[in-house]
Write an enzyme that holds these catalytic residues in place. Structure first.
Site, short mmCIF file in Angstrom:
data_model
loop_
_atom_site.label_atom_id
_atom_site.label_comp_id
_atom_site.label_asym_id
_atom_site.label_seq_id
_atom_site.Cartn_x
_atom_site.Cartn_y
_atom_site.Cartn_z
N HIS A 274 0.85 -1.21 0.00
CA HIS A 274 0.00 0.00 0.00
C HIS A 274 0.87 1.24 0.00
CE1 HIS A 274 -3.22 2.77 0.85
NE2 HIS A 274 -4.07 1.80 0.55
N ASP A 325 -7.90 -5.55 0.35
CA ASP A 325 -8.41 -6.42 -0.72
C ASP A 325 -8.09 -7.90 -0.50
OD1 ASP A 325 -9.72 -4.56 -2.32
OD2 ASP A 325 -7.85 -3.90 -3.24
C1 SDX Z 1 -6.41 -0.40 -2.95
O1 SDX Z 1 -4.60 4.08 -2.29
C2 SDX Z 1 -5.58 3.56 -1.64
O2 SDX Z 1 -5.98 4.02 -0.60
C3 SDX Z 1 -6.19 2.34 -2.29
C4 SDX Z 1 -7.13 1.50 -1.44
C5 SDX Z 1 -8.46 2.23 -1.18
O3 SDX Z 1 -9.13 1.89 -0.19
O4 SDX Z 1 -8.84 3.09 -1.98
O5 SDX Z 1 -6.54 1.15 -0.20
C6 SDX Z 1 -7.53 0.19 -2.19
O6 SDX Z 1 -6.23 -0.08 -4.11
C7 SDX Z 1 -5.46 -1.37 -2.27
C8 SDX Z 1 -4.25 -1.79 -3.13
C9 SDX Z 1 -4.66 -2.94 -4.06
N1 SDX Z 1 -3.58 -3.32 -4.99
C10 SDX Z 1 -2.89 -4.46 -4.87
O7 SDX Z 1 -3.07 -5.25 -3.93
C11 SDX Z 1 -1.93 -4.76 -5.98
C12 SDX Z 1 -0.62 -5.25 -5.43
N2 SDX Z 1 0.05 -4.14 -4.75
C13 SDX Z 1 1.03 -3.41 -5.40
O8 SDX Z 1 1.10 -3.41 -6.76
C14 SDX Z 1 1.45 -2.11 -4.71
O9 SDX Z 1 1.78 -2.40 -3.40
C15 SDX Z 1 0.49 -0.91 -4.77
C16 SDX Z 1 0.03 -0.61 -6.18
C17 SDX Z 1 -0.70 -1.10 -3.87
C18 SDX Z 1 1.28 0.33 -4.24
O10 SDX Z 1 2.23 0.65 -5.17
P1 SDX Z 1 3.42 1.70 -4.94
O11 SDX Z 1 3.22 2.52 -3.74
O12 SDX Z 1 3.59 2.42 -6.24
O13 SDX Z 1 4.66 0.77 -4.67
P2 SDX Z 1 5.58 0.08 -5.74
O14 SDX Z 1 4.77 -0.70 -6.72
O15 SDX Z 1 6.50 1.12 -6.33
O16 SDX Z 1 6.37 -0.93 -4.84
C19 SDX Z 1 7.49 -0.55 -4.01
C20 SDX Z 1 8.31 -1.79 -3.79
C21 SDX Z 1 8.73 -2.44 -5.10
O17 SDX Z 1 9.94 -3.12 -4.85
P3 SDX Z 1 11.33 -2.50 -5.37
O18 SDX Z 1 11.20 -2.35 -6.87
O19 SDX Z 1 11.49 -1.18 -4.68
O20 SDX Z 1 12.35 -3.54 -4.95
O21 SDX Z 1 7.56 -2.79 -3.11
C22 SDX Z 1 7.37 -3.92 -3.95
C23 SDX Z 1 7.65 -3.43 -5.35
O22 SDX Z 1 8.02 -4.46 -6.19
N3 SDX Z 1 5.97 -4.31 -3.83
C24 SDX Z 1 5.52 -5.55 -4.03
C25 SDX Z 1 4.15 -5.48 -3.82
N4 SDX Z 1 3.81 -4.23 -3.49
C26 SDX Z 1 4.94 -3.52 -3.50
N5 SDX Z 1 6.16 -6.68 -4.36
C27 SDX Z 1 5.39 -7.77 -4.50
N6 SDX Z 1 4.03 -7.76 -4.31
C28 SDX Z 1 3.42 -6.63 -3.96
N7 SDX Z 1 2.09 -6.61 -3.79
#
Ligand code: SDX
Length: 388
Positions: A274, A325
């Site tokens: 998140h 989620d």
């Molecule tokens: C919702 O924003 C809100 O408030 C949303 C929400 C709401 O109520 O409205 O809370 C609802 O949308 C929840 C989120 C649902 N999405 C997912 O579950 C999809 C999986 N999650 C990720 O893709 C990610 O964590 C996000 C999209 C939620 C957040 O993305 P960010 O802040 O842009 O972070 P990032 O993708 O740049 O990740 C940072 C690091 C990376 O590693 P490095 O490249 O730095 O080594 O963390 C890793 C990412 O690869 N990472 C994950 C991960 N989430 C972050 N690695 C594996 N699996 C994951 N889920």
């Protein structure tokens, strides 16, 4: 260019640029607050756990839109209004019958709200008319569950079921899907999940919704924008993808090898991570407890077991916690809800947050228009078609 390269180049050459607008303040709100350090979430100052425990989705929606809890009299009136506004016009139902049956229900929701705008008695009201916007919000909130259930039944080749004026949003949704009244515990889980999903500050869909209405467009346009933005798997679409991932994993024994291989392959694990919470999403913790009760009652422990294994490894290895989620996915699965309806359920809840934000934006409006850094070619001559 790979995202990583683009971002490192941008932060080196443009120190003020924040990719994905991370940490950028997009506005001021009185609707909800996320405290990242303590992982708490409040709606209008009230802890969301307390609302999930003691309130109902309807009361929470009133709170979000009106800024305070209703009195008993106000709440009775509000519930009557919602009951009155729940049915959708037959012509909108007919539109849902005309569109291709293989589209995702999120796309059907966009179609339905686009059409519903034209039927709103306040259609011609000024976009900044606060009272008209509050009435529109009531109609938008009341109709979401009806649209989702009607479209689902149409896709199943069945006639839509009219909402029951005696039932609230959660119970009505379950009733309109199957034609049978759900048991009290199922309704409670659904209602609590709607409360937890109802609002979450400047998430992508709410921000997009505010951008839309800030052009002095209308609430319905903001809702359609919100639905389109919520649909993607990095946002609301993650609850459906999380369940498909759990089904692929299949057994608790397979959870660890599957996850380690996914992490090694740099796969995004759906339902984890998140932007705002680095110490965990408190909504996830709350819903996990509820899901565990459902698992016990139904005698189906495996999704919770897989969830626990994945959570432990993700936290230990990556310090990444589940978001709302993740438990929502397996809670809905255990309740027998079709997977394609998980993100639409998010919409049924979030229409309250989107509406509250649209009203707040329009009450004190300024066009939202950020700037950008140009990183393209310059001085390029126009080459006539024949010379290309
Ligand atoms: C919702 O924003 C809100 O408030 C949303 C929400 C709401 O109520 O409205 O809370 C609802 O949308 C929840 C989120 C649902 N999405 C997912 O579950 C999809 C999986 N999650 C990720 O893709 C990610 O964590 C996000 C999209 C939620 C957040 O993305 P960010 O802040 O842009 O972070 P990032 O993708 O740049 O990740 C940072 C690091 C990376 O590693 P490095 O490249 O730095 O080594 O963390 C890793 C990412 O690869 N990472 C994950 C991960 N989430 C972050 N690695 C594996 N699996 C994951 N889920």
């Amino acid at each position: 260019m790979a995202r990583g390269n683009q971002e490192s180049m941008s932060s080196a050459t443009h120190p003020d640029y924040r990719p994905g607008l991370e940490g950028v303040i997009g506005g001021i709100t009185k609707i909800a607050e996320i405290n990242s350090a303590s992982a708490t979430l409040t709606y209008r100052g009230i802890n969301v756990h307390e609302l999930a425990e003691k309130s109902t989705y309807e009361e929470t929606a009133y709170l979000l839109i009106n800024g305070r809890l209703p009195t008993a009299h106000e709440f009775e009136h509000y519930k009557r209004t919602l009951a009155h506004e729940r049915p959708i016009p037959e012509s909108v139902s007919n539109i849902l019958k005309l569109i291709p049956r293989n589209i995702h229900p999120m796309d059907a929701l966009k179609v339905a709200y686009s059409a519903l705008a034209a039927y709103d008695p306040d259609y011609a009201a000024a976009p900044t008319d606060h009272a008209a916007n509050v009435r529109k919000a009531e109609r938008i909130i009341a109709k979401a569950a009806t649209i989702v259930a009607a479209h689902w039944r149409i896709c199943e080749g069945k006639e839509p079921i009219s909402p029951d004026p005696e039932l609230d949003t959660a119970a009505n949704f379950l009733y309109m899907l199957s034609g049978e009244r759900a048991d009290e515990e199922t309704v409670k889980v659904m209602d609590a999940s709607l409360i937890l999903y109802a609002e979450h500050t400047f998430n992508a869909s709410t921000f997009a919704n505010r951008v839309t209405v800030a052009t002095l467009s209308d609430l319905y346009s903001g809702i359609v924008t919100g639905i389109g933005t919520l649909k993607g798997p990095l946002h609301g679409g993650a609850n459906e993808e999380a369940m498909r991932m759990l089904l692929e994993i299949g057994t608790p024994e397979n959870a660890e090898p599957w996850l380690r291989s996914a992490l090694a392959g740099k796969k995004k694990v759906m339902g984890f991570g998140h932007r705002e919470y680095k110490n965990g999403d408190s909504r996830a913790a709350y819903l996990t407890k509820m899901a565990k009760k459902v698992a016990e009652k139904k005698g189906v422990p495996k999704w919770v077991e897989i969830g626990d294994i994945m959570t432990k490894i993700m936290v230990e290895e990556k310090n990444i916690h589940p978001n709302v989620d993740f438990p929502a996915a397996y809670a809905y699965y255990m309740l027998g809800i079709p997977i394609d309806l998980y993100t639409p359920i998010f919409v049924i809840a979030r229409v309250a947050g989107w509406s509250a934000h649209a009203i707040e934006q329009l009450d004190n409006n300024r066009l939202i228009r950020p700037t950008c850094i140009y990183d393209g070619r310059s001085g390029v001559p126009y080459v006539p078609m024949a010379d290309r």
